[in-house]
Motif scaffolding. Structure first.
Motif, short mmCIF file in Angstrom:
data_model
loop_
_atom_site.label_atom_id
_atom_site.label_comp_id
_atom_site.label_asym_id
_atom_site.label_seq_id
_atom_site.Cartn_x
_atom_site.Cartn_y
_atom_site.Cartn_z
N MET A 184 2.08 41.17 -38.52
CA MET A 184 1.42 41.54 -37.26
C MET A 184 1.17 40.29 -36.42
O MET A 184 0.59 39.33 -36.91
CB MET A 184 0.07 42.20 -37.59
CG MET A 184 -0.74 42.66 -36.38
SD MET A 184 0.11 43.99 -35.50
CE MET A 184 -0.40 43.68 -33.82
N PHE A 211 -0.82 39.29 -33.21
CA PHE A 211 -1.73 39.70 -32.15
C PHE A 211 -1.59 38.77 -30.95
O PHE A 211 -1.35 37.57 -31.11
CB PHE A 211 -3.18 39.64 -32.64
CG PHE A 211 -3.51 40.71 -33.63
CD1 PHE A 211 -3.72 42.02 -33.22
CD2 PHE A 211 -3.62 40.41 -34.99
CE1 PHE A 211 -4.03 43.00 -34.15
CE2 PHE A 211 -3.93 41.39 -35.90
CZ PHE A 211 -4.14 42.69 -35.48
N THR A 264 -3.74 37.00 -29.01
CA THR A 264 -5.15 36.68 -29.11
C THR A 264 -5.65 35.87 -27.91
O THR A 264 -6.84 35.55 -27.83
CB THR A 264 -5.41 35.85 -30.39
OG1 THR A 264 -4.55 34.70 -30.36
CG2 THR A 264 -5.09 36.66 -31.64
N TRP A 270 -8.57 37.47 -26.08
CA TRP A 270 -9.84 37.43 -26.84
C TRP A 270 -10.43 36.02 -26.80
O TRP A 270 -11.64 35.86 -26.67
CB TRP A 270 -9.60 37.84 -28.30
CG TRP A 270 -8.98 39.20 -28.46
CD1 TRP A 270 -8.99 40.22 -27.55
CD2 TRP A 270 -8.24 39.66 -29.59
NE1 TRP A 270 -8.31 41.30 -28.05
CE2 TRP A 270 -7.84 40.99 -29.29
CE3 TRP A 270 -7.88 39.13 -30.81
CZ2 TRP A 270 -7.10 41.77 -30.19
CZ3 TRP A 270 -7.15 39.89 -31.71
CH2 TRP A 270 -6.76 41.20 -31.39
N ARG A 297 -12.03 35.25 -23.34
CA ARG A 297 -13.34 35.87 -23.15
C ARG A 297 -14.43 35.12 -23.92
O ARG A 297 -15.55 34.96 -23.43
CB ARG A 297 -13.31 37.32 -23.63
CG ARG A 297 -12.54 38.22 -22.70
CD ARG A 297 -12.83 39.67 -23.01
NE ARG A 297 -11.59 40.46 -22.96
CZ ARG A 297 -11.54 41.76 -23.18
NH1 ARG A 297 -12.64 42.44 -23.47
NH2 ARG A 297 -10.40 42.40 -23.11
N LEU A 298 -14.09 34.69 -25.14
CA LEU A 298 -15.07 33.90 -25.90
C LEU A 298 -15.38 32.59 -25.19
O LEU A 298 -16.55 32.21 -25.04
CB LEU A 298 -14.52 33.61 -27.31
CG LEU A 298 -14.96 34.59 -28.39
CD1 LEU A 298 -14.17 34.34 -29.67
CD2 LEU A 298 -16.46 34.48 -28.67
N ALA A 322 -8.10 36.71 -36.83
CA ALA A 322 -7.50 38.03 -36.55
C ALA A 322 -6.50 38.39 -37.64
O ALA A 322 -6.48 39.51 -38.15
CB ALA A 322 -6.84 38.03 -35.17
N HIS A 353 -7.08 41.39 -40.28
CA HIS A 353 -6.06 42.44 -40.28
C HIS A 353 -5.52 42.70 -41.69
O HIS A 353 -5.36 43.84 -42.12
CB HIS A 353 -4.92 42.05 -39.34
CG HIS A 353 -3.87 43.10 -39.18
ND1 HIS A 353 -2.58 42.93 -39.62
CD2 HIS A 353 -3.94 44.35 -38.66
CE1 HIS A 353 -1.89 44.02 -39.36
NE2 HIS A 353 -2.68 44.91 -38.77
N GLU A 364 -5.02 47.76 -36.58
CA GLU A 364 -4.85 47.02 -35.31
C GLU A 364 -5.97 47.32 -34.33
O GLU A 364 -6.52 46.41 -33.69
CB GLU A 364 -3.52 47.42 -34.67
CG GLU A 364 -2.36 46.61 -35.17
CD GLU A 364 -1.07 47.04 -34.49
OE1 GLU A 364 -1.01 47.06 -33.25
OE2 GLU A 364 -0.14 47.41 -35.23
N VAL A 373 -9.19 45.52 -35.36
CA VAL A 373 -9.17 44.08 -35.07
C VAL A 373 -9.45 43.87 -33.58
O VAL A 373 -10.28 43.03 -33.20
CB VAL A 373 -7.81 43.46 -35.46
CG1 VAL A 373 -7.75 42.00 -35.02
CG2 VAL A 373 -7.58 43.56 -36.97
N LYS A 374 -8.75 44.65 -32.77
CA LYS A 374 -8.93 44.54 -31.31
C LYS A 374 -10.40 44.77 -30.93
O LYS A 374 -10.99 43.99 -30.17
CB LYS A 374 -8.03 45.59 -30.64
CG LYS A 374 -7.98 45.56 -29.13
CD LYS A 374 -6.83 46.47 -28.63
CE LYS A 374 -6.65 46.42 -27.12
NZ LYS A 374 -7.74 47.09 -26.39
N PHE A 414 -12.75 41.76 -31.86
CA PHE A 414 -12.70 40.54 -31.04
C PHE A 414 -13.17 40.79 -29.62
O PHE A 414 -13.76 39.92 -28.99
CB PHE A 414 -11.30 39.91 -31.11
CG PHE A 414 -11.10 39.16 -32.39
CD1 PHE A 414 -11.54 37.85 -32.50
CD2 PHE A 414 -10.55 39.78 -33.50
CE1 PHE A 414 -11.40 37.15 -33.69
CE2 PHE A 414 -10.41 39.09 -34.70
CZ PHE A 414 -10.84 37.77 -34.80
N GLU A 415 -12.93 42.02 -29.13
CA GLU A 415 -13.45 42.32 -27.79
C GLU A 415 -14.97 42.38 -27.77
O GLU A 415 -15.60 42.15 -26.74
CB GLU A 415 -12.87 43.65 -27.29
CG GLU A 415 -11.40 43.50 -26.89
CD GLU A 415 -10.79 44.82 -26.45
OE1 GLU A 415 -9.64 44.80 -25.96
OE2 GLU A 415 -11.47 45.87 -26.58
#
Lengths: 301, 301, 301
Positions: free
Chosen positions: A1, A3, A5, A8, A11-12, B74, B78, B96, B99-100, B103-104
């Motif tokens: 997978m 991502f 990222t 994310w 935003r952090l 992440a 995951h 998935e 995880v999203k 982090f959001e």
């Protein structure tokens, strides 16, 4: 997978922009947790050589090991001091004087800690040897670190003393504020849950059990309704006092007179004179037979 | 000494054959303790950058460090999700989405944690700076991990949230179940021994001291005498409540009304209305002179 | 900054000369903390294979892994035994016999620990699976180590058993002396602050909550006013007893009769018969309206 990222992370990073709860940039002068942990371990190794190591130190090497440890610890502590004192005038000379004072005071602190070991040996029937106390009684780690932290606290070194006692708290469950002043022959049995507040004065030959709180009663507020920082808020405990498990003693004006005994689970907000025995009445406890819901016949409680 | 350990090993291997208390074979999908510990540390580093590191992060590098950490965390999270969700339908897309979501939600969780720091600063006269709170107050580690674990708990992720709060419990002595719902401006002073149960609802601006239990009273049983899993078992605590050390509040129907104060060592099984002050009568405490066994003259307790 | 640390080192070395609080030279035979920690981790890995590792053990490799672990642990334990038994006659054969006994008893100890897992599963509505208990309930680590330490304690091995339970205490906040004898189906929920003394006898199916103390009442003294070591000092708890949070039960003559329930915060110094329900009267708690300082109307507490 895989991502994506980036969003994310952005935003952090945005949330770091208000500079609250972030330690970014080298202007802040904060000590790091690993540095303080390493300082604490180093101190324990100097205070009780061979007990916080992989085993006994070889007799021929102890001189060199001690010299190396002192030199390393002095440098590390000096660097931390320069960081936390960074914003002050003459941080350099002040930091040097603080390092000097700490190392000159380690032998006297060792002498007091030996009285704490004696108090544990004399106060606990389960302790077979003094080695057992140094190797397995958590209070000795807590008071060892606190006695050094108190020295630093009195010299108005910020942050480091508080982080040191909090390191010991995490190891032992014993939370002693570096501000507390504690006499010789101090012993805490078991220890988990003990809290000793910043402005406590504790005499000599005091014995506490686990769960004892020496805390604040309530806090004075300023004209804006904000809690005032500082001020005498925690009790004084005179020489020779014993406090049993989970007792709570609160208030800056509360004094436990010398040689008093405070029973388990007592909740005390006032001073008691010397030689007092304070205990909760047992009368209000009920013992009933669960099978009949009636009191047990002849039950004396 | 050379032991012939083959016999001892065989007996142990025999005892693994009932598959109870063993995690052997890759079908079980259990997260490992080191994985969860590493997740917790990574989360704290993202939530309070530079405080759970060797020191302040360099300003020019914080972007890259954050991106690297997010990407690593992440992937790790995951992989753990795929393992624990392994037996379910559509584990891939579900993992998935989880995880999203995590982090959001980290920036909003950071925002709430900043209110917790404020509550500690305003609520503790011993706290000199907000940095001191982030560096040395154990409750912040406990609530930081719990707020993330609660998010995962609400998405019905098994095992991981519970292991996360238990990691924090081991570090801090503060045991908050991931199921507990906790409002903003939360503060626990000292912390050791605090227990907050799975079905607690805690409002905003609540302050707890060490040793406070918000627990279950008794458990409903099914027709076979087995305890029923689930159900509302723990108290609700409304906005603005303060609970002093070692108080115990039990029961799923128990509500502490807003702005109430619960005294130390109180044992409470019933609801109290807003603005209540609940305290144990001091009257049943006895103070006697140990030397004469008579009450201290004029002793007011 | 280059400190001249020679003087500080010399003073410290001078303070080591009285041989108190120092472990220097190889005559002392003390186990080291890291050795004991490593023994504890190794034991937990054998008792619950795959739960104290990076993850599940591969089925094809578990035989070899177990054999390697047993061989390593037997050697390590043997070396520690030779050290602590060093001053005794026939230390060699005694140490061999002790190692043999330990490893032969690990499968039966596993069998008892499985009953502890069952007790937790049946006793806690929040426990969704047995895996959750093994992975996240601190009591299982504490009782796992204590059951092994108790075996060593009964064979009069000095220091090591006490250091083992203290290792577990630091991990979990649960302080069980290796001398305590504890029956099957034992469960401690939450655990922080639990203290179980050296001479406790605890029956089967006993359930404790956090903060429970089974401790000593007072200590007999010899003709010189020194506390006598040894003697029955802690309570007995019969089969089927439940003790709620923060209750304190003290005294070597105190017996909690079978199937009794001791309420939270109870302070008990006397025996109670089987089937007792012991609880504090709620009557002495006051509930007042903070805004009016008058009792809440109709408040039933």
């Amino acid at each position: 997978m895989q991502f994506s990222t980036e969003d994310w992370s952005r935003r952090l990073l945005d949330s770091y922009r208000d500079h609250k709860g972030v330690n970014i940039g080298d202007h802040t002068g904060l000590p790091s947790k690993p540095e303080v942990a390493s300082l604490c371990v180093g101190l324990l190794q100097l205070l009780f050589p061979g007990y916080h190591d992989g085993g006994a130190l070889a007799k021929l090497e102890v001189g060199q090991i001690t010299r190396d440890r002192v030199a390393t610890l002095a440098d590390d502590f000096h660097r931390m001091l320069l960081a936390v004192l960074g914003g002050r005038e003459e941080a350099g000379p002040v930091a040097e004087a603080r390092v000097k004072h700490l190392f000159e005071q380690l032998p006297p602190i060792r002498a007091v800690l030996k009285t704490d070991v004696e108090a544990a040996f004399e106060g606990d029937p389960a302790a077979a040897t003094r080695d057992e106390i140094i190797l397995s009684y958590p209070f000795l780690e807590a008071i060892g670190i606190q006695r050094v932290a108190h020295l630093l606290y009195r010299q108005e070194i910020p942050l480091i003393p508080r982080m040191m006692t909090e390191w010991a708290h995490a190891q032992t469950g014993i939370d002693i504020h570096p501000g507390a002043s504690i006499g010789s022959h101090f012993f805490i049995d078991h220890g988990t849950g003990v809290v000793i507040g910043e402005t406590c004065n504790i005499g000599a030959r005091v014995k506490l059990y686990h769960g004892v709180t020496l805390g604040a009663r309530s806090f004075a507020k300023d004209e804006f309704g904000r809690i005032k920082k500082g001020g005498k808020r925690h009790p004084d405990v005179e020489d020779g006092v014993t406090i049993y498990p989970n007792a709570t003693v609160l208030g800056g004006g509360t004094v436990i007179g010398r040689n008093s005994t405070i029973g388990g689970n007592v909740f005390l907000l006032h001073s008691v004179p010397p030689n007092s025995l304070v205990y909760n009445a047992e009368a209000q406890m009920h013992v009933v037979d669960k099978t009949s819901k009636a009191p047990h016949p002849g039950c004396s409680i």
